[in-house]
Write a protein that holds these residues in place. Structure first.
Motif, short mmCIF file in Angstrom:
data_model
loop_
_atom_site.label_atom_id
_atom_site.label_comp_id
_atom_site.label_asym_id
_atom_site.label_seq_id
_atom_site.Cartn_x
_atom_site.Cartn_y
_atom_site.Cartn_z
N SER A 198 -10.46 11.73 -9.79
CA SER A 198 -11.96 11.38 -9.97
C SER A 198 -12.25 10.43 -9.24
CB SER A 198 -12.11 11.09 -11.46
OG SER A 198 -11.55 9.86 -11.82
N VAL A 199 -13.83 10.14 -9.07
CA VAL A 199 -14.27 9.04 -8.27
C VAL A 199 -13.95 7.86 -8.85
CG1 VAL A 199 -16.35 8.04 -7.34
CG2 VAL A 199 -16.11 10.51 -7.23
N ASP A 200 -14.00 7.71 -10.37
CA ASP A 200 -13.49 6.54 -10.85
C ASP A 200 -12.34 6.05 -10.61
OD1 ASP A 200 -16.03 6.11 -11.62
OD2 ASP A 200 -15.79 7.31 -13.63
N ALA A 201 -11.19 6.89 -10.70
CA ALA A 201 -10.11 6.92 -10.61
C ALA A 201 -9.60 6.43 -9.18
CB ALA A 201 -9.19 8.07 -10.95
N LEU A 202 -10.19 6.95 -8.07
CA LEU A 202 -10.09 6.58 -6.96
C LEU A 202 -10.52 5.10 -6.59
CD1 LEU A 202 -8.90 6.90 -3.98
CD2 LEU A 202 -10.98 8.13 -3.40
N ARG A 203 -11.82 4.90 -7.14
CA ARG A 203 -12.20 3.51 -7.05
C ARG A 203 -11.44 2.42 -7.71
NH1 ARG A 203 -17.08 4.89 -8.63
NH2 ARG A 203 -18.29 5.06 -6.50
N GLY B 235 -13.36 2.98 7.26
CA GLY B 235 -14.51 3.74 8.09
C GLY B 235 -15.46 3.84 7.18
N ARG B 236 -15.80 3.13 6.18
CA ARG B 236 -17.09 3.22 4.97
C ARG B 236 -17.43 4.49 4.85
NH1 ARG B 236 -21.37 -0.27 8.04
NH2 ARG B 236 -22.25 -0.05 6.24
N ARG B 237 -16.35 5.42 4.61
CA ARG B 237 -16.97 6.72 4.24
C ARG B 237 -17.31 6.83 2.96
NH1 ARG B 237 -14.49 10.95 7.20
NH2 ARG B 237 -16.00 12.10 5.92
N ALA B 238 -17.99 7.76 2.43
CA ALA B 238 -18.34 8.02 1.02
C ALA B 238 -17.07 8.34 0.25
CB ALA B 238 -19.21 9.23 1.10
N ILE B 239 -17.10 7.85 -0.83
CA ILE B 239 -15.48 7.92 -1.85
C ILE B 239 -15.83 9.23 -2.44
CG2 ILE B 239 -16.85 6.96 -3.96
CD1 ILE B 239 -14.12 5.45 -4.32
N GLU B 240 -16.84 9.98 -2.60
CA GLU B 240 -16.83 11.40 -3.33
C GLU B 240 -16.19 12.42 -2.82
OE1 GLU B 240 -20.25 8.71 -4.66
OE2 GLU B 240 -19.65 9.74 -2.77
N PRO B 241 -16.33 12.85 -1.52
CA PRO B 241 -15.62 13.93 -0.90
C PRO B 241 -14.12 13.45 -0.70
CG PRO B 241 -17.05 12.76 0.71
CD PRO B 241 -17.34 12.23 -0.72
N ILE B 242 -13.64 12.22 -0.55
CA ILE B 242 -12.30 11.77 -0.44
C ILE B 242 -11.58 11.80 -1.64
CG2 ILE B 242 -10.88 9.73 0.07
CD1 ILE B 242 -13.33 8.89 2.14
N ALA B 243 -12.22 11.58 -2.89
CA ALA B 243 -11.64 11.61 -4.25
C ALA B 243 -11.29 13.31 -4.40
CB ALA B 243 -12.58 11.14 -5.07
N ALA B 244 -12.54 13.88 -4.01
CA ALA B 244 -12.28 15.45 -4.22
C ALA B 244 -10.96 15.90 -3.50
CB ALA B 244 -13.61 16.23 -4.03
N ALA B 245 -10.79 15.55 -2.21
CA ALA B 245 -9.75 16.00 -1.41
C ALA B 245 -8.49 15.42 -2.00
CB ALA B 245 -9.86 15.62 -0.03
N ASN B 246 -8.28 14.55 -2.66
CA ASN B 246 -7.23 14.06 -3.24
C ASN B 246 -6.94 14.44 -4.47
OD1 ASN B 246 -5.73 11.60 -1.49
ND2 ASN B 246 -8.06 11.63 -0.95
N GLY B 247 -7.97 15.05 -5.06
CA GLY B 247 -7.89 15.99 -6.50
C GLY B 247 -7.70 14.71 -7.60
N LEU C 94 0.98 -1.32 0.06
CA LEU C 94 -0.05 0.00 0.08
C LEU C 94 0.91 1.38 -0.12
CD1 LEU C 94 -2.76 1.51 0.27
CD2 LEU C 94 -2.51 1.01 2.79
N ASP C 95 0.50 2.16 -0.99
CA ASP C 95 1.37 3.19 -0.95
C ASP C 95 1.09 4.18 0.04
OD1 ASP C 95 2.72 2.29 -3.35
OD2 ASP C 95 1.18 3.05 -4.63
N PRO C 96 1.92 5.18 0.58
CA PRO C 96 1.71 5.91 1.59
C PRO C 96 0.56 7.05 1.32
CG PRO C 96 3.87 5.71 1.52
CD PRO C 96 3.58 4.86 0.30
N GLU C 97 0.68 7.29 0.25
CA GLU C 97 -0.24 8.54 -0.21
C GLU C 97 -1.70 8.10 -0.33
OE1 GLU C 97 2.12 7.71 -4.05
OE2 GLU C 97 2.32 7.46 -1.70
N ASP C 98 -1.96 6.47 -0.49
CA ASP C 98 -3.27 5.97 -0.15
C ASP C 98 -3.51 5.29 0.87
OD1 ASP C 98 -3.36 6.30 -3.17
OD2 ASP C 98 -2.36 4.45 -3.88
N GLU C 99 -2.98 5.47 2.05
CA GLU C 99 -3.18 4.86 3.06
C GLU C 99 -4.35 5.43 3.77
OE1 GLU C 99 -1.30 4.04 7.59
OE2 GLU C 99 -0.69 5.60 6.33
#
Length: 292
Positions: free
Chosen positions: A225-230, A211-223, A197-202
């Protein structure tokens, strides 16, 4: 409904949410959705609609499943990304169902009905913020199920008796925990130390998978897309599953294996850096072309 002072604010959580929704959607500037964005195939009126009118349309068309799914996916996205007024909007759009659940669950309830109202709204908002997966069908049904379960669980507490162990006869003494000691966080940390696991993805992986958090705001915070993060998280899932099957996360890894895992991590980092540099160049070229 106007609120003249603090003493007029409803004590029920659902009534308070309904009051806030009414304030957000009243004239002269009601909160609206542009239904033309959903396309004519949904059956929705092809115009900009104030949310109360859209809610009424959905209630009059209970079998308009495609329209309801599209509207609720958009409401959930906005609630997660566009500010608290869209959280209030989502709660208001679901209010007929939430109030119906409260009325049913409060029948014969000996406690304060406001407590059931609060649990129903809390269950709904928790699912709205983090639990509902927008890639799956019927997001509104998932929100409603979460709200109902939260209220029902409180109601059932009246009938529950929780057995307590006889502490005096519990065997004392240290116990050796099993590897990896029952903590998924430790597995993730070991996966990162091995280069799986890469540190920037931890943090994103912990937030979404553990944490079962929604993926949309996390993708936005990481700059990204949702599909790319998924897709990135899916690849991490595969690497972790393979490492578990090989015993790398629960036992010792050979120096050769560690070296190979770190080499693969370096390659991923180089590819990611290359893609980021290409994206920056493309952005600079577009900006230069626009300025020319």
């Amino acid at each position: 409904m106007s609120v003249s002072n603090a003493t007029d604010w409803p004590t029920s959580a659902l009534d308070a949410a309904a009051t806030a929704f009414a304030a957000l959607t009243c004239e002269p500037a009601p909160l609206v959705l542009d239904c033309t964005a959903f396309g004519p195939d949904t059956g929705l009126p092809q115009r900009v609609m104030p949310l109360p009118a859209l809610r009424d349309w959905l209630l009059r068309h209970p079998r308009a499943y495609t329209a309801r799914d599209e509207v609720w996916r958009e409401l959930i996205r906005r609630a997660r990304l566009d500010g608290p007024h869209w959280v209030v909007a989502a709660a208001g759009m679901a209010m007929p169902a939430l109030q119906q659940y409260a009325a049913r669950l409060c029948q014969g309830y000996y406690g304060d009905p406001a407590d059931i109202d609060a649990e129903i709204l809390t269950g709904f908002l928790t699912a709205l913020r983090d639990r509902v997966d927008l890639t799956k069908p019927a997001p509104y049904a998932s929100l409603c199920r979460a709200a109902w379960r939260a209220g029902r669980d409180l109601r059932l507490q009246q009938q529950e008796y929780l057995p307590v162990e006889d502490i005096e006869h519990v065997a004392a003494g240290p116990r050796t925990p099993r590897v990896p000691y029952g903590h998924p966080d430790l597995l993730v940390r070991r996966a990162m130390s091995l280069g799986i696991l890469d540190p920037e993805d931890e943090q994103a992986y912990i937030d979404v998978r553990l944490g079962r958090r929604a993926i949309e705001p996390i993708a936005a915070a990481n700059g990204v897309s949702v599909d790319a993060l998924r897709m990135r998280l899916s690849r991490i899932d595969s690497r972790i599953a393979e490492a578990l099957a090989d015993g790398l996360l629960t036992g010792a890894a050979s120096p050769e294996t560690v070296a190979e895992l770190r080499r693969q991590a370096e390659q991923r980092g180089q590819r990611r850096a290359g893609r980021a540099a290409a994206a920056r160049r493309e952005t600079s070229q577009v900006a230069a072309a626009a300025a020319a």
